[in-house]
Design a protein around this motif. Structure first.
Motif, PDB file in Angstrom:
ATOM      1  N   PRO A   1      12.931  18.630   4.019  1.00 51.88           N
ATOM      2  CA  PRO A   1      11.866  17.655   3.755  1.00 51.88           C
ATOM      3  C   PRO A   1      11.437  17.699   2.287  1.00 51.88           C
ATOM      4  CG  PRO A   1      10.967  19.570   4.877  1.00 51.88           C
ATOM      5  CD  PRO A   1      12.451  19.778   4.787  1.00 51.88           C
ATOM      6  N   VAL A   2      11.932  16.757   1.519  1.00 53.98           N
ATOM      7  CA  VAL A   2      11.604  16.662   0.093  1.00 53.98           C
ATOM      8  C   VAL A   2      11.051  15.265  -0.153  1.00 53.98           C
ATOM      9  CG1 VAL A   2      12.536  16.746  -2.253  1.00 53.98           C
ATOM     10  CG2 VAL A   2      13.470  18.260  -0.490  1.00 53.98           C
ATOM     11  N   PRO A   3       9.932  15.148  -0.848  1.00 56.01           N
ATOM     12  CA  PRO A   3       9.364  13.818  -1.084  1.00 56.01           C
ATOM     13  C   PRO A   3      10.264  12.969  -1.971  1.00 56.01           C
ATOM     14  CG  PRO A   3       8.144  15.495  -2.298  1.00 56.01           C
ATOM     15  CD  PRO A   3       9.142  16.213  -1.445  1.00 56.01           C
TER      16      PRO A   3
ATOM     17  N   ALA B   1      11.833  16.708 -11.419  1.00 61.15           N
ATOM     18  CA  ALA B   1      12.105  15.513 -10.619  1.00 61.15           C
ATOM     19  C   ALA B   1      13.593  15.417 -10.291  1.00 61.15           C
ATOM     20  CB  ALA B   1      11.642  14.263 -11.361  1.00 61.15           C
ATOM     21  N   ALA B   2      14.460  15.742 -11.258  1.00 58.00           N
ATOM     22  CA  ALA B   2      15.905  15.700 -11.023  1.00 58.00           C
ATOM     23  C   ALA B   2      16.318  16.693  -9.938  1.00 58.00           C
ATOM     24  CB  ALA B   2      16.661  15.981 -12.326  1.00 58.00           C
ATOM     25  N   VAL B   3      15.732  17.875  -9.958  1.00 59.37           N
ATOM     26  CA  VAL B   3      16.042  18.875  -8.929  1.00 59.37           C
ATOM     27  C   VAL B   3      15.575  18.372  -7.560  1.00 59.37           C
ATOM     28  CG1 VAL B   3      15.472  21.195  -8.088  1.00 59.37           C
ATOM     29  CG2 VAL B   3      16.076  20.845 -10.494  1.00 59.37           C
ATOM     30  N   MET B   4      14.378  17.820  -7.495  1.00 60.11           N
ATOM     31  CA  MET B   4      13.866  17.319  -6.218  1.00 60.11           C
ATOM     32  C   MET B   4      14.744  16.190  -5.678  1.00 60.11           C
ATOM     33  SD  MET B   4       9.750  17.449  -6.908  1.00 60.11           S
ATOM     34  CE  MET B   4       9.314  16.821  -5.301  1.00 60.11           C
ATOM     35  N   ARG B   5      15.188  15.296  -6.556  1.00 62.57           N
ATOM     36  CA  ARG B   5      16.063  14.198  -6.124  1.00 62.57           C
ATOM     37  C   ARG B   5      17.398  14.736  -5.619  1.00 62.57           C
ATOM     38  NH1 ARG B   5      14.273  10.457 -11.165  1.00 62.57           N
ATOM     39  NH2 ARG B   5      12.726   9.207 -10.072  1.00 62.57           N
TER      40      ARG B   5
ATOM     41  N   ARG C   1       0.861  -1.180   0.000  1.00 61.49           N
ATOM     42  CA  ARG C   1       0.000   0.000   0.000  1.00 61.49           C
ATOM     43  C   ARG C   1       0.892   1.224   0.000  1.00 61.49           C
ATOM     44  NH1 ARG C   1      -2.187   3.808   3.152  1.00 61.49           N
ATOM     45  NH2 ARG C   1      -4.346   4.366   2.788  1.00 61.49           N
ATOM     46  N   ALA C   2       0.498   2.249  -0.735  1.00 61.38           N
ATOM     47  CA  ALA C   2       1.285   3.477  -0.769  1.00 61.38           C
ATOM     48  C   ALA C   2       0.367   4.684  -0.864  1.00 61.38           C
ATOM     49  CB  ALA C   2       2.247   3.471  -1.957  1.00 61.38           C
ATOM     50  N   GLU C   3       0.765   5.739  -0.174  1.00 59.50           N
ATOM     51  CA  GLU C   3       0.129   7.047  -0.319  1.00 59.50           C
ATOM     52  C   GLU C   3       1.016   7.830  -1.264  1.00 59.50           C
ATOM     53  OE1 GLU C   3       0.024   8.515   3.676  1.00 59.50           O
ATOM     54  OE2 GLU C   3      -1.729   7.321   4.205  1.00 59.50           O
ATOM     55  N   LEU C   4       0.462   8.273  -2.398  1.00 65.79           N
ATOM     56  CA  LEU C   4       1.257   8.873  -3.462  1.00 65.79           C
ATOM     57  C   LEU C   4       0.704  10.230  -3.886  1.00 65.79           C
ATOM     58  CD1 LEU C   4       1.465   5.638  -5.646  1.00 65.79           C
ATOM     59  CD2 LEU C   4       3.275   6.535  -4.168  1.00 65.79           C
TER      60      LEU C   4
END
Length: 124
Positions: A113-115, A100-104, A74-77
């Motif tokens: 706190p970054v997802p 996405a690359a910047v967030m990673r 199960r995942a909350e996405l």
């Protein structure tokens, strides 16, 4: 979702999203099944728009369930989708892979706190 903007007696209705969440649910169930190694169908058990979000993309919150390697998962996405062609674009080009690359990179290098960005899909 729309916002009324008034400037110098000119009123413009900015449309940010008319996305059908039932259609998004069905497409995400198929898409996720290919990503999570599910041995059966993926079920999106809940899908909704956040109470507030920016105007640069369409964001949806979802809960998903599947079975992989004999274990129930199960995942909350959060899914961020490129803006629709009918919306008022914030950016001339929408670079989801670049975002996405910047967030990673920030997640790996900073104590912020970054997802966790699990996947990126470049196709429309």
């Amino acid at each position: 979702m729309s916002q009324d903007v008034t400037a110098d007696d000119v009123k413009t209705d900015i449309i940010t999203s008319t996305t059908d969440l039932d259609e998004v649910r069905a497409r995400l169930e198929t898409w996720l099944a290919e990503r999570v190694g599910s041995t059966g169908p993926v079920r999106v058990t809940s899908i909704r728009r956040p109470e507030s979000s920016g105007m640069s993309s369409i964001s949806v919150l979802l809960d998903a369930e599947w079975t992989a390697d004999g274990h129930d998962e199960r995942a909350e996405l959060v899914a961020r989708l490129a803006p629709e062609a009918s919306s008022f674009p914030v950016f001339p080009d929408y670079d989801l892979a670049g975002q996405a690359a910047v967030m990673r990179a920030v997640r790996e290098r900073a104590d912020l706190p970054v997802p966790d960005v699990r996947w990126v899909e470049d196709s429309p």
